[in-house]
Design a protein around this motif. Structure first.
Motif, PDB file in Angstrom:
ATOM      1  N   LEU A   1     -45.147 -17.236   3.784  1.00  0.00           N
ATOM      2  CA  LEU A   1     -45.224 -17.062   2.136  1.00  0.00           C
ATOM      3  C   LEU A   1     -46.502 -17.033   1.539  1.00  0.00           C
ATOM      4  O   LEU A   1     -46.215 -16.312   0.788  1.00  0.00           O
TER       5      LEU A   1
ATOM      6  N   MET B   1     -47.515 -13.781   1.491  1.00  0.00           N
ATOM      7  CA  MET B   1     -46.497 -12.802   0.481  1.00  0.00           C
ATOM      8  C   MET B   1     -46.583 -12.379  -0.883  1.00  0.00           C
ATOM      9  O   MET B   1     -46.080 -11.954  -1.334  1.00  0.00           O
ATOM     10  N   GLU B   2     -46.961 -14.009  -1.094  1.00  0.00           N
ATOM     11  CA  GLU B   2     -47.571 -14.441  -2.590  1.00  0.00           C
ATOM     12  C   GLU B   2     -48.854 -13.422  -3.101  1.00  0.00           C
ATOM     13  O   GLU B   2     -49.100 -12.586  -4.091  1.00  0.00           O
TER      14      GLU B   2
ATOM     15  N   ARG C   1     -47.522 -10.335  -4.179  1.00  0.00           N
ATOM     16  CA  ARG C   1     -46.397 -10.481  -5.181  1.00  0.00           C
ATOM     17  C   ARG C   1     -46.391  -9.297  -6.557  1.00  0.00           C
ATOM     18  O   ARG C   1     -45.058  -9.164  -6.579  1.00  0.00           O
TER      19      ARG C   1
ATOM     20  N   ALA D   1     -42.942  -7.851  -0.075  1.00  0.00           N
ATOM     21  CA  ALA D   1     -42.738  -9.654  -0.306  1.00  0.00           C
ATOM     22  C   ALA D   1     -41.215 -10.274  -0.425  1.00  0.00           C
ATOM     23  O   ALA D   1     -41.318 -11.156   0.552  1.00  0.00           O
TER      24      ALA D   1
ATOM     25  N   ALA E   1     -39.960 -12.420   2.678  1.00  0.00           N
ATOM     26  CA  ALA E   1     -40.091 -14.265   1.649  1.00  0.00           C
ATOM     27  C   ALA E   1     -38.376 -14.978   1.977  1.00  0.00           C
ATOM     28  O   ALA E   1     -38.251 -15.525   2.513  1.00  0.00           O
ATOM     29  N   THR E   2     -37.454 -13.933   1.734  1.00  0.00           N
ATOM     30  CA  THR E   2     -35.734 -14.219   2.370  1.00  0.00           C
ATOM     31  C   THR E   2     -36.458 -15.362   3.654  1.00  0.00           C
ATOM     32  O   THR E   2     -35.050 -15.919   4.207  1.00  0.00           O
TER      33      THR E   2
ATOM     34  N   SER F   1     -42.694 -24.159  -0.127  1.00  0.00           N
ATOM     35  CA  SER F   1     -42.942 -23.098   0.753  1.00  0.00           C
ATOM     36  C   SER F   1     -41.564 -23.112  -0.467  1.00  0.00           C
ATOM     37  O   SER F   1     -41.155 -21.401  -0.718  1.00  0.00           O
TER      38      SER F   1
ATOM     39  N   PHE G   1     -41.677 -19.107  -2.891  1.00  0.00           N
ATOM     40  CA  PHE G   1     -40.453 -18.052  -2.885  1.00  0.00           C
ATOM     41  C   PHE G   1     -39.793 -17.768  -4.172  1.00  0.00           C
ATOM     42  O   PHE G   1     -39.046 -17.425  -4.431  1.00  0.00           O
TER      43      PHE G   1
ATOM     44  N   ILE H   1     -41.531 -15.782  -5.625  1.00  0.00           N
ATOM     45  CA  ILE H   1     -41.645 -14.411  -5.318  1.00  0.00           C
ATOM     46  C   ILE H   1     -40.559 -13.186  -5.640  1.00  0.00           C
ATOM     47  O   ILE H   1     -40.574 -12.395  -6.308  1.00  0.00           O
TER      48      ILE H   1
END
Length: 400
Positions: A51, A54-55, A58, A65, A69-70, A85, A89, A92
């Motif tokens: 995560l 993925m930030e 964003r 992302a 992230a899911t 976390s 999420f 994101i």
């Protein structure tokens, strides 16, 4: 083929770093969000790191992302869980709506809303306990809440951008209107200045040349008289125009524009300058009064035609003819066409341009040029100026 991802922005790097460090601090303190789970605490570091990565994407790659992230959040549910976390999420999810494509911005809130409702109904049906509603609420807080907030923010931003664009377009149109108005006013002033002064200056130039070239006291005295009369009248016209330009107050009474009633004085002045000119007015004496713009245009066309005849015409008669046609006034000026026998003043061609502009502004038709003339005309030709001026402003074009 290597996957090329865009470079993250500085603010996103800062968010990712703070979030990961916060998650590590929570892990070190042994604080989790859930009870017993199939995987031990160290496993929560894996979704935390994913995560955090993925930030970084964003804003630059929200389509990548959000799905990753899911998956990471679902995996985090199998561990004791980390609050950092969950917070990453939600951020994101928000960024995917705000910075994603318009289609994604419409689709994500609907999808998360449907998932929230489905989770609530499913958990109630499975456990049949009121506490199961809390799972749906938590799902809405984590998924639907950020998506809905992102949709609101995006709508406000788009509305602000549209308002700014409309303001810029309005300012651009206003500037274009201002420039067009200034250009039109300058052209009008140029026509007025040319029509008012050119006639007097042409007469002065011609008679001063005659006075210098002929050694005759009577001729010189007559030329000087004409020169003085034209200079005084030209100076008065200039002062009137300067007064109009200087005085911009709204309560100032506008200066009277010349009308066709003043043609007699105009032709008399032309005769003093040496033209043999007659007026052939075929209009009905009791006819309706013409609109002021039409009378002004007709007067200026006659005035400029007489000026051109004074400068360029051969000796002979100049005829000014006015006639009424259905929904229009016609102006026709004929003058002998040939080499002048006496002195002549130079011309710039602005007079014909001005007459054409005046006619076209009223939606009329203008013609000028040599034609075959009556017997006795020099070279058998005369110069014709012919203008058709509509009397109804609604008429765009008048045909003969």
């Amino acid at each position: 083929m290597a996957l090329s991802l865009p470079r993250p922005q500085r603010f996103d790097v800062l968010i990712a770093a703070v979030s990961v460090l916060s998650g590590l601090a929570l892990y070190a303190l042994g604080l989790g969000t859930q009870g017993d789970r199939p995987l031990d605490s160290p496993w929560m570091l894996l979704p935390l790191g994913v995560l955090g990565c993925m930030e970084l994407l964003r804003r630059t790659a929200p389509r990548v992302a959000l799905p990753v992230a899911t998956v990471a959040l679902v995996f985090d549910q199998c561990t004791p869980g980390n609050l950092a976390s969950v917070m990453m999420f939600t951020d994101i999810m928000y960024a995917a709506v705000v910075y994603g494509t318009p289609a994604a911005a419409r689709r994500i809130p609907v999808t998360t809303g449907a998932i929230t409702v489905a989770m609530t109904i499913g958990c109630l049906a499975w456990w049949q306990e009121p506490e199961a509603v809390l799972i749906g609420v938590a799902t809405g807080i984590v998924a639907f809440g950020p998506a809905a907030t992102g949709a609101l923010v995006r709508n406000h931003r788009e509305a602000a951008a549209a308002a700014k664009l409309r303001a810029e377009q309005t300012a651009l149109l206003a500037e274009m209107d201002r420039v067009q108005a200034i250009t039109a006013e300058r052209a009008r002033m140029a026509r007025e200045l040319h029509d008012m002064v050119a006639n007097h200056l042409s007469a002065i130039a011609i008679h001063s040349t005659a006075a210098l070239s002929l050694d005759d006291p009577s001729t010189t005295r007559g030329a000087l008289s004409v020169i003085r009369e034209n200079s005084v009248e030209g100076l008065a016209e200039m002062r009137r125009l300067i007064g109009i330009l200087r005085d911009s107050s709204d309560d100032r009474e506008p200066a009277a524009a010349p009308t066709l009633d003043g043609l007699g004085s105009l032709l008399a002045h032309a005769r003093v300058n040496g033209l043999d000119v007659i007026l052939d007015d075929e209009r009905a004496p009791d006819g309706p009064k013409l609109p002021a713009p039409v009378e002004l245009a007709a007067y200026r066309i006659v005035q400029e035609s007489l000026t051109n005849a004074l400068k360029h015409a051969s000796p002979g008669r100049v005829t000014v003819a006015l006639a009424e046609e259905p929904r229009a006034l016609t102006v026709r000026v004929t003058s002998p066409c040939g080499d002048p026998s006496g002195p002549r003043a130079p011309g710039s061609g602005a007079g014909l341009v001005g007459m054409r502009e005046r006619t076209e502004l009223l939606g009329g038709a203008f013609e000028s040029g040599p034609e075959s003339g009556p017997d006795g005309a020099p070279d058998g030709k005369v110069w014709i100026v012919y203008a058709t001026l509509p009397v109804d402003p609604a008429d765009k074009e008048v045909t003969e």
